[in-house]
Design an enzyme around this catalytic site. Structure first.
Site, PDB file in Angstrom:
ATOM      1  CG  HIS A  83      19.578  69.166  26.960  1.00 29.58           C
ATOM      2  ND1 HIS A  83      20.737  69.088  27.688  1.00 29.58           N
ATOM      3  CD2 HIS A  83      18.924  68.019  27.140  1.00 29.58           C
ATOM      4  CE1 HIS A  83      20.770  67.929  28.269  1.00 29.58           C
ATOM      5  NE2 HIS A  83      19.677  67.250  27.964  1.00 29.58           N
TER       6      HIS A  83
ATOM      7  CD  GLU B  78      15.989  75.200  47.767  1.00 35.25           C
ATOM      8  OE1 GLU B  78      16.161  75.208  46.546  1.00 35.25           O
ATOM      9  OE2 GLU B  78      16.019  74.157  48.456  1.00 35.25           O
TER      10      GLU B  78
ATOM     11  CG  ASP C 125      13.086  75.378  44.114  1.00 35.59           C
ATOM     12  OD1 ASP C 125      12.125  75.147  43.359  1.00 35.59           O
ATOM     13  OD2 ASP C 125      14.106  74.666  44.147  1.00 35.59           O
TER      14      ASP C 125
ATOM     15  CB  CYS D 251      23.546  78.867  45.879  1.00 28.12           C
ATOM     16  SG  CYS D 251      22.158  77.995  46.607  1.00 28.12           S
TER      17      CYS D 251
HETATM   18  C1  PEP Z   1      17.378  77.124  43.859  1.00 29.12           C
HETATM   19  O1  PEP Z   1      16.266  76.623  44.018  1.00 29.12           O
HETATM   20  O2  PEP Z   1      17.560  78.354  43.681  1.00 29.12           O
HETATM   21  C2  PEP Z   1      18.582  76.301  43.861  1.00 29.12           C
HETATM   22  C3  PEP Z   1      19.780  76.855  43.882  1.00 29.12           C
HETATM   23  O3  PEP Z   1      18.423  74.951  43.796  1.00 29.12           O
HETATM   24  P1  PEP Z   1      17.963  74.199  42.450  1.00 29.12           P
HETATM   25  O4  PEP Z   1      18.004  75.182  41.327  1.00 29.12           O
HETATM   26  O5  PEP Z   1      18.900  73.080  42.277  1.00 29.12           O
HETATM   27  O6  PEP Z   1      16.588  73.764  42.815  1.00 29.12           O
HETATM   28 MG    MG Z   2      16.030  74.595  44.639  1.00 33.08          MG
END
Ligand code: PEP
Ligand code: MG
Length: 548
Positions: free
Chosen positions: A184, A410, A434, A481
């Site tokens: 958090h 990922e 990931d 992302c």
């Molecule tokens: C990632 O894995 O980089 C991603 C953008 O998805 P999340 O962080 O939601 O797993």
């Molecule tokens: Mg991810």
């Protein structure tokens, strides 16, 4: 001067004197109650109501996602199962204090055993227990100190109730010994732009000792030298200038456009993201809407959330990820709770393919919301590992009326197969959180392997380049992302590797916008090549710095 290592949140730097969080309460004694069960139960019930009311009131003052978190804590305080467990202990002779302590601890242990998102909520529960016990004792709850001057807050971990109401005029930075990048403290620090380093492990800092908190470099320096202070002040001023710069569309120094998009978990964050200059949404994490749902959401309830998100970005790109269930984001209605190794289990697109009705409902809701709004909707699947998963998802989404359909990269296999995957998918978005976890075999939630969790690692950079090359070969766009896009220098490297859009927490947009404006495309390619040619994350970052 000594250097302490942790996980930096964001790019900030701050210098100031330490003030420690007020310590935890001494654990209650397990001596039997002297005043009888009725009096103990009445005391608990009064304390629980008072604590819940105070958390709700704090939530109302804080607003935003802090309010959701605080209201969830208030609900924990009044949870009927917990109340039964407390009452049973009092009936067996415990004092109110001890019964609360034991019942909450037992429940927190159960949450911790579940791991992932729920495991991280165990800290919230412990905080509620402390508040109730403090109320029973008539002493102030442990919390944020008020030394009367600006300070660097040092704590084990921050509970949402503390983070939500931090006085940002007074708190220069936050350092926590516990907590990972998804705690958090980290989530709220990112959202509020608080300079933070988390998960340092045991540290030895005295109240009023001077420290330099350097989130960009994942470190805390105690008793910094004058030179270090001056350098920090320069960086602080440069950041302040970046935050105040005009909200121009993302672009390199030579005008090459690099659209800057927002990562969002709910339509509630859309207005603020737009105000910070987000040119659209690069990752809408739809599973965040349903983390506590026991049942799959209906088409109608989903459509309304999606419609709100799309309506906030007319004419703009909004990339929606279908439900990413599993491991760090378990969804009770999709996730198999019995897997021994959920990060490698039936998660993401695998879970959706197994429960195709859930996927069909979500795609139907998205197509309906798209028809009612003017945003440019793109839809993508999480955790795609194979070409057949790509074919499965893209053909189902197109059948249900979605126009632009892509995949997240990922998993290393999908980076290695990027050319083939991008022959079918309309686009790819690289989730570096990931991708790094799986490339380095290092759990993204585990502090002890955080040193392996760097998207700067050339192993990750080489995979990213393969995806960008696969995009170019097929004439398809490739974005990033994951959190990597929020690191300004790494953002330049990603563009140099061939990535065409960057999506990040909105609080990072200003830093990244400014970093891109400092380099041409040729320079970005040169900087990326320097980072790629190294053998470790540290060397890659150093090489990029030297080249920039
Ligand atoms: C990632 O894995 O980089 C991603 C953008 O998805 P999340 O962080 O939601 O797993
Ligand atoms: Mg991810």
């Amino acid at each position: 001067m000594a250097e302490i290592h942790g996980v930096g949140i964001g790019q900030g730097v701050a210098v100031g004197p330490v003030a420690h969080m007020a310590g935890r309460l001494a654990p209650p004694s397990d001596a039997p109650s002297a005043r009888g069960a009725d009096a103990e139960k009445a005391a608990v019930s009064e304390a629980v109501q008072a604590v819940a009311a105070e958390l709700n009131a704090r939530g109302e003052r804080a607003g935003g996602s802090a309010q959701d978190v605080l209201e969830a804590q208030a609900m924990m305080a009044e949870d009927p199962t917990l109340a039964d467990s407390v009452a049973a202990r009092i009936d067996a002779g415990s004092t109110a204090e001890y019964a609360v302590h034991a019942a909450f601890a037992e429940f927190a242990e159960q949450l911790q055993a579940l791991g992932g998102y729920l495991g991280e909520r165990a800290a919230d529960l412990a905080d509620v227990a402390q508040r109730v016990i403090a109320h029973l004792r008539g002493v102030p709850a442990p919390g944020v100190p008020e030394p009367g001057h600006p300070f660097v807050l040092v704590a084990e971990d921050l509970a949402p109730a503390d983070t939500a109401l931090l006085d940002l005029e007074q708190v220069l930075a936050v350092v926590t010994t516990e907590g990972g990048p998804t705690s958090h403290t980290a989530i709220l620090a990112r959202e509020k732009g608080i300079v933070a380093v988390v998960g340092t492990g045991d540290i030895d800092l005295a109240d009023n000792q001077s420290v330099l908190v350097d989130a960009a470099n994942d470190r805390v320096v105690s008793d910094p030298t004058d030179d270090e202070r001056a350098e920090a002040e320069e960086r602080r001023a440069a950041r302040a200038a970046a935050q105040a710069a005009p909200l121009t569309p993302g672009a390199l120094a030579d005008g090459t456009p690099v659209p800057l998009l927002a990562n969002l978990g709910s339509p509630d964050g859309a207005a603020e993201a737009a105000a910070l200059g987000a040119e659209g949404v690069g990752l809408f994490r739809t599973e965040f809407l349903f983390l506590s749902s026991d049942e799959a959401p209906s088409v109608e309830s989903q459509r309304e959330s999606y419609r709100r998100m799309l309506a906030a970005f007319p004419g703009r790109k909004v990339v929606v990820r279908v439900l990413d269930a599993g491991a760090d984001k378990p969804l009770p209605f999709l996730t198999d709770a019995d897997e021994e190794n959920p990060a490698l289990g039936r998660r993401g697109i695998r879970a959706l393919q197994h429960r195709e009705n859930v996927l069909r409902d979500q795609l139907t809701a998205l197509a309906q919301a798209d028809a009612e709004t003017d945003a440019d909707l793109w839809v993508m699947a999480p955790m795609v590992a194979t070409t057949s998963e790509t074919e499965y998802f893209t053909s189902l989404a197109r059948e249900l009326g979605l126009k632009t359909v892509g995949v997240m990269v990922e998993v290393p296999s999908s980076a290695l197969l990027a050319s083939e995957i991008l022959a079918t998918a309309d686009f790819a978005s690289i989730g570096t959180n990931d991708l790094v976890q799986y490339t380095m075999a290092a759990d993204r939630l585990l502090g002890s392997v955080a040193h392996l969790q760097s998207p700067w690692h050339p192993a990750a950079l080489r995979l990213i380049k393969m995806v960008a090359d696969g995009g170019r070969a097929n004439g398809k766009p490739v974005g990033v992302c994951g959190e990597a896009a929020a690191d300004p220098l790494l953002a330049v490297v990603l563009v140099g590797l061939g990535v065409s859009t960057l999506s990040m927490s909105p609080s990072a947009l200003a830093d990244v916008r400014q970093a891109l404006l400092a380099h041409t495309l040729d320079e970005a390619r040169r900087i990326a090549a320097a980072a790629l040619a190294t053998g470790s994350a540290d060397e890659a970052r150093e090489a990029a710095r030297a080249a920039a």
